[in-house]
Design a protein around this motif. Structure first.
Motif, PDB file in Angstrom:
ATOM      1  N   THR A  19      30.642  45.556  51.434  1.00  0.00           N
ATOM      2  CA  THR A  19      29.185  45.815  51.368  1.00  0.00           C
ATOM      3  C   THR A  19      28.664  45.987  50.281  1.00  0.00           C
ATOM      4  N   CYS A  20      27.514  45.505  49.928  1.00  0.00           N
ATOM      5  CA  CYS A  20      26.823  45.949  48.741  1.00  0.00           C
ATOM      6  C   CYS A  20      26.229  47.286  48.855  1.00  0.00           C
ATOM      7  N   THR A  21      26.380  48.212  47.955  1.00  0.00           N
ATOM      8  CA  THR A  21      25.976  49.392  47.960  1.00  0.00           C
ATOM      9  C   THR A  21      24.704  49.953  46.914  1.00  0.00           C
ATOM     10  N   LEU A  22      24.059  48.903  46.629  1.00  0.00           N
ATOM     11  CA  LEU A  22      22.985  48.777  45.544  1.00  0.00           C
ATOM     12  C   LEU A  22      21.617  49.295  46.203  1.00  0.00           C
ATOM     13  N   CYS A  23      21.496  49.175  47.318  1.00  0.00           N
ATOM     14  CA  CYS A  23      20.123  49.415  48.164  1.00  0.00           C
ATOM     15  C   CYS A  23      20.741  49.808  49.679  1.00  0.00           C
ATOM     16  N   GLU A  24      19.440  49.856  50.398  1.00  0.00           N
ATOM     17  CA  GLU A  24      19.614  50.131  51.819  1.00  0.00           C
ATOM     18  C   GLU A  24      20.296  48.971  52.658  1.00  0.00           C
ATOM     19  N   ALA A  25      19.988  47.790  51.969  1.00  0.00           N
ATOM     20  CA  ALA A  25      19.908  46.805  53.178  1.00  0.00           C
ATOM     21  C   ALA A  25      21.480  46.372  53.627  1.00  0.00           C
ATOM     22  N   MET A  26      22.534  47.081  53.058  1.00  0.00           N
ATOM     23  CA  MET A  26      23.932  46.657  53.549  1.00  0.00           C
ATOM     24  C   MET A  26      24.299  45.228  53.471  1.00  0.00           C
ATOM     25  N   CYS A  27      24.012  44.370  52.675  1.00  0.00           N
ATOM     26  CA  CYS A  27      24.415  43.018  52.725  1.00  0.00           C
ATOM     27  C   CYS A  27      25.863  42.901  52.437  1.00  0.00           C
ATOM     28  N   GLY A  28      26.384  41.934  53.205  1.00  0.00           N
ATOM     29  CA  GLY A  28      27.793  41.642  52.982  1.00  0.00           C
ATOM     30  C   GLY A  28      28.102  40.605  51.783  1.00  0.00           C
ATOM     31  N   GLY A  52      25.056  36.179  55.074  1.00  0.00           N
ATOM     32  CA  GLY A  52      24.970  35.331  53.932  1.00  0.00           C
ATOM     33  C   GLY A  52      23.977  35.717  52.939  1.00  0.00           C
ATOM     34  N   TYR A  53      23.122  36.399  53.335  1.00  0.00           N
ATOM     35  CA  TYR A  53      21.939  37.101  52.589  1.00  0.00           C
ATOM     36  C   TYR A  53      22.144  38.088  51.590  1.00  0.00           C
ATOM     37  N   ILE A  54      21.984  37.840  50.396  1.00  0.00           N
ATOM     38  CA  ILE A  54      22.062  38.810  49.172  1.00  0.00           C
ATOM     39  C   ILE A  54      20.850  38.723  48.057  1.00  0.00           C
ATOM     40  N   CYS A  55      20.596  39.575  47.416  1.00  0.00           N
ATOM     41  CA  CYS A  55      19.478  39.393  46.644  1.00  0.00           C
ATOM     42  C   CYS A  55      19.870  39.592  45.066  1.00  0.00           C
ATOM     43  N   PRO A  56      19.039  39.265  44.068  1.00  0.00           N
ATOM     44  CA  PRO A  56      19.915  38.879  42.701  1.00  0.00           C
ATOM     45  C   PRO A  56      20.484  40.176  42.397  1.00  0.00           C
ATOM     46  N   LYS A  57      20.171  41.220  42.914  1.00  0.00           N
ATOM     47  CA  LYS A  57      20.484  42.555  42.392  1.00  0.00           C
ATOM     48  C   LYS A  57      22.275  42.574  42.675  1.00  0.00           C
ATOM     49  N   ALA A  58      22.824  41.749  43.588  1.00  0.00           N
ATOM     50  CA  ALA A  58      24.189  42.248  43.999  1.00  0.00           C
ATOM     51  C   ALA A  58      25.087  41.878  42.987  1.00  0.00           C
ATOM     52  N   THR A  59      24.780  41.048  42.161  1.00  0.00           N
ATOM     53  CA  THR A  59      25.633  40.587  40.929  1.00  0.00           C
ATOM     54  C   THR A  59      25.830  41.819  40.022  1.00  0.00           C
ATOM     55  N   SER A 186      11.453  46.106  47.651  1.00  0.00           N
ATOM     56  CA  SER A 186      12.707  47.119  47.853  1.00  0.00           C
ATOM     57  C   SER A 186      13.816  46.697  48.816  1.00  0.00           C
ATOM     58  N   ASN A 187      13.649  45.551  49.426  1.00  0.00           N
ATOM     59  CA  ASN A 187      14.675  45.320  50.307  1.00  0.00           C
ATOM     60  C   ASN A 187      14.885  46.244  51.658  1.00  0.00           C
ATOM     61  N   GLY A 188      13.603  47.149  51.844  1.00  0.00           N
ATOM     62  CA  GLY A 188      13.576  47.711  53.025  1.00  0.00           C
ATOM     63  C   GLY A 188      14.268  49.173  52.986  1.00  0.00           C
TER      64      GLY A 188
HETATM   65  S1  SF4 Z   1      19.162  43.565  49.036  1.00  0.00           S
HETATM   66 FE1  SF4 Z   1      20.275  43.286  47.164  1.00  0.00          FE
HETATM   67  S2  SF4 Z   1      20.699  45.409  46.385  1.00  0.00           S
HETATM   68 FE2  SF4 Z   1      20.496  45.428  48.492  1.00  0.00          FE
HETATM   69  S3  SF4 Z   1      22.295  45.745  49.507  1.00  0.00           S
HETATM   70 FE3  SF4 Z   1      21.410  43.293  49.509  1.00  0.00          FE
HETATM   71  S4  SF4 Z   1      22.382  42.345  47.592  1.00  0.00           S
HETATM   72 FE4  SF4 Z   1      22.755  44.960  47.256  1.00  0.00          FE
END
Ligand code: SF4
Ligand SMILES: Nc1nc2c(c(=O)[nH]1)N[C@H]1C(S)=C(S)[C@@H](COP(=O)(O)OP(=O)(O)OC[C@H]3O[C@@H](n4cnc5c(=O)[nH]c(N)nc54)[C@H](O)[C@@H]3O)O[C@H]1N2
Ligand SMILES: Nc1nc2c(c(=O)[nH]1)N[C@H]1C(S)=C(S)[C@@H](COP(=O)(O)OP(=O)(O)OC[C@H]3O[C@@H](n4cnc5c(=O)[nH]c(N)nc54)[C@H](O)[C@@H]3O)O[C@H]1N2
Ligand SMILES: [Mo]
Length: 584
Positions: A19-28, A52-59, A186-188
């Motif tokens: 799980t991405c830990t860079l914001c609150e959205a918890m994207c896998g 399957g969703y992620i934002c550009p910040k995941a990288t 903000s991705n919520g």
């Molecule tokens: S929205 Fe972006 S930064 Fe936030 S958890 Fe998902 S991929 Fe990570």
């Protein structure tokens, strides 16, 4: 590693799910790697939550891991600049620095700030109590007071626990009123919901409405059904006028389950009596017929939810605004209803393992600001360092925070930090804040940690559970945040009760996973969610949509919603003053 599987084409390529830990959205995320080398980071299509969703910040997970500027070992500030030192030496020096301050000036002369990244860190969340106990100081601060504090106070009052916060059921609502939030950027927040763009589009596609109240034309406003500009910090008047109109038009629905659980509900009509839509139109900048139409559509929609976030939390009437937005959900029968504001039911329910919160037990020494749950507002921090007298802060521990940038009047804080006798930062980088530290202790990168989202499953719009072991083992000469906490606790609190020492020793030996396991055993999904089932389901376990939780969700002993009408009504005096000033 259990979650890595060989792909068919090349044997060296492996997949890891976390799980991405860079914001609150918890994207896998699905991370393709060749041994220690990250090859790609993509959205995990099989994650039941983010699909399957992620934002550009995941990288940035990779960028952060590989960043040559990220500190890999402790550094000490010397006359000749930063010097690397060994972990044992650094930890001993930090403990000695803290002890020296506390012996000379008293326990509370040491301050501590807990920054935002801490809540995204499983090991950190599960062991921070140990560190705080060992520091024995009441001079505590965190990012809460520049963020979600009003949500905590409202939930503590109404539902009996600061973390029992209802979340907008975005997946099912037919009308979403967003006041002071910009989830497309903000991705919520206090609404863990990956892919808000799609979720808002879906509301419109099912003939629902998304209405944004914001002084700016935001990214979210751009895709909303409607956007109303509002004069900053006048939301309280809009909300009062909405409440007024709800009663005037007979929309109050006082036979809903939530309303019948709130004994003071009959006093709410009086609350908003003097604030008609006409009376607030000029000052808010939203015309009376528009307010009336909004109320009509909100109340007549099959389901609806009023969601207020940062823009109404961190402003003059933050607390009253968050209260009113919750009260609107209650009197319109939208609390605990599908498509309204609902309580998540996470596998680790922190509500059951933490205190309910308290307000104003103590006040800060210089500016006399009330504490919340043992933390003073961050705006009090600089004065506590600068103003001489008993209790003045002389030493400081900064845990994952950069308040010189993130808090008001950073310049003053910058100056205050430069005058401390001793400071330690737990951070990856030399920042505007950590540059003042005598020693910086850098933890491992997010890819080197086990993760289970202790915090944000509690704010998620769908119930899920997911655990990922670390992708990379931490190097021998590196430390986890939780290891740093426990090593410092051992050094600072040698006389801790036996049970505490045992827990520390066991956590050090087996890792915070054992605390996670304990938490799951006490949780509401203890059959379905265990370490074993989590490991067998690396994409996550679907625990179903939000569902009705009243009255069980309420933590007050009488299982009723306490509206605290007197407390909030008292604050209307300040609202009257604002209106008077505007009219003068
Ligand atoms: S929205 Fe972006 S930064 Fe936030 S958890 Fe998902 S991929 Fe990570
Ligand atoms: N002007 C303005 N100010 C704001 C806001 C705003 O929108 N505008 N937003 C406010 C909000 S909502 C918040 S939450 C606060 C956040 O403000 P802070 O609490 O200060 O947190 P951050 O600035 O996110 O990060 C602080 C530091 O943590 C370090 N860090 C990152 N991950 C880790 C980790 O795993 N362990 C450790 N030890 N360190 C880590 C980073 O290098 C960074 O230096 O800012 C608030 N301030
Ligand atoms: N890229 C990125 N994403 C992040 C973060 C980050 O640092 N970078 N931080 C994360 C964190 S810690 C948090 S808490 C969330 C916050 O996420 P959100 O709550 O969505 O907060 P913001 O994006 O700051 O949006 C707040 C909105 O309030 C509006 N506003 C300002 N004043 C007022 C007012 O008086 N009334 C009304 N009605 N609106 C007002 C602003 O114009 C802005 O559009 O974002 C998270 N996401
Ligand atoms: Mo935040």
């Amino acid at each position: 590693m259990t979650t890595t599987v060989a792909t068919s084409n090349t044997v060296n390529e492996q997949l890891h799910f976390r799980t991405c830990t860079l914001c609150e959205a918890m994207c896998g995320v699905e991370i393709k790697h060749d041994g220690e080398k990250v090859l790609s980071i993509k959205g995990d299509k099989n994650d039941p939550f983010s699909q399957g969703y992620i934002c550009p910040k995941a990288t940035a997970l990779q960028d952060l891991h590989e960043d040559p500027d990220r500190l890999r070992q402790p550094v000490e500030r010397t006359a000749d600049g930063w010097k690397p030192i060994s972990w044992p030496e650094a930890l001993d020096k930090v403990a000695a620095g803290i002890q020296s301050i506390q012996q000379k000036y008293g326990q509370n002369a040491l301050g501590v700030y807990l920054g935002n990244p801490n809540v995204h860190n499983m090991g950190g969340m599960l062991t921070i109590k140990q560190l705080l106990t060992s520091l024995k100081t009441r001079s505590r601060f965190s990012a809460t007071s520049i963020d979600q504090l009003p949500h905590h106070i409202v939930s503590m009052h109404l539902f009996g626990h600061m973390l029992r916060i209802p979340i907008p059921d975005v997946n099912h609502t037919q009308y979403m009123l967003i006041i002071g939030g910009n989830p497309l950027a903000s991705n919520g927040s206090i609404m863990t919901a990956p892919n808000m763009r799609q979720k808002l589009k879906d509301i419109k596609a099912r003939d629902g409405k998304v209405v944004v109240i914001d002084p700016r034309r935001t990214e979210t406003a751009d895709i909303a059904s409607e956007h109303h500009f509002i004069r900053p910090a006048t939301d309280v008047l809009l909300l009062l006028a909405m409440l007024n109109e709800i009663y005037a038009q007979g929309y109050a629905k006082l036979d809903s389950k939530a309303a019948t659980l709130a004994p003071e509900i009959d006093r709410i009509a009086m609350f908003a009596k003097e604030y008609t839509p006409e009376s607030v139109a000029d000052i808010t900048g939203i015309a009376a017929p528009e307010i009336k139409r909004m109320v009509k559509e909100f109340c007549e929609a099959e389901s609806s939810v009023c969601y207020g976030r940062m823009g109404i939390s961190v402003q003059e009437f933050g607390l009253l605004s968050q209260y009113l937005s919750m009260v609107i959900n209650i009197v319109t029968g939208r609390l605990d209803e599908v498509g309204g504001a609902m309580f998540p039911n996470p596998a680790i329910d922190v509500v059951n393992s933490s205190g309910p919160g308290y307000l104003g037990k103590r006040h800060s020494r210089v500016s006399h600001l009330p504490d919340f749950n043992g933390e003073y507002p961050v705006v009090a921090m600089a004065d506590e360092m600068l103003v001489a007298g008993e209790g003045q802060l002389k030493g400081f521990m900064m845990v994952a925070g950069n308040p010189v940038i993130s808090t008001p009047n950073g310049e003053k804080l910058d100056k205050a930090l430069s005058q401390l006798e001793f400071m330690v930062s737990l951070d990856y980088f030399v920042t505007e804040t950590s540059r003042h530290a005598n020693i910086i202790l850098p933890p491992v990168s997010p890819l080197e940690r086990d993760h289970y989202d202790i915090t944000f499953n509690g704010f998620a719009v769908h119930n899920v559970a997911k655990y990922s072991p670390a992708l990379f083992d931490r190097k021998d000469n590196a430390m986890h945040d939780w290891e740093i906490y426990l090593e410092l606790a051992d050094r600072l609190d040698k006389d801790a009760p036996e049970a505490t020492q045992k827990e520390r020793a066991a956590t050090k030996a087996f890792g915070p996973k054992i605390l996670l396991e304990q938490g799951l055993k006490y949780g509401p999904h203890r059959e379905a969610v265990t370490i074993e089932t989590l490991l067998a389901n690396p994409h996550g376990i679907d625990l179903g949509p939000l569902h009705s939780m009243l009255p069980e969700a309420i933590k007050h002993a009488d299982k009723q919603i306490h509206l605290h009408v007197d407390f909030y009504q008292a604050d209307l005096a300040r609202v009257r003053e604002m209106v008077q000033q505007y009219n003068e």
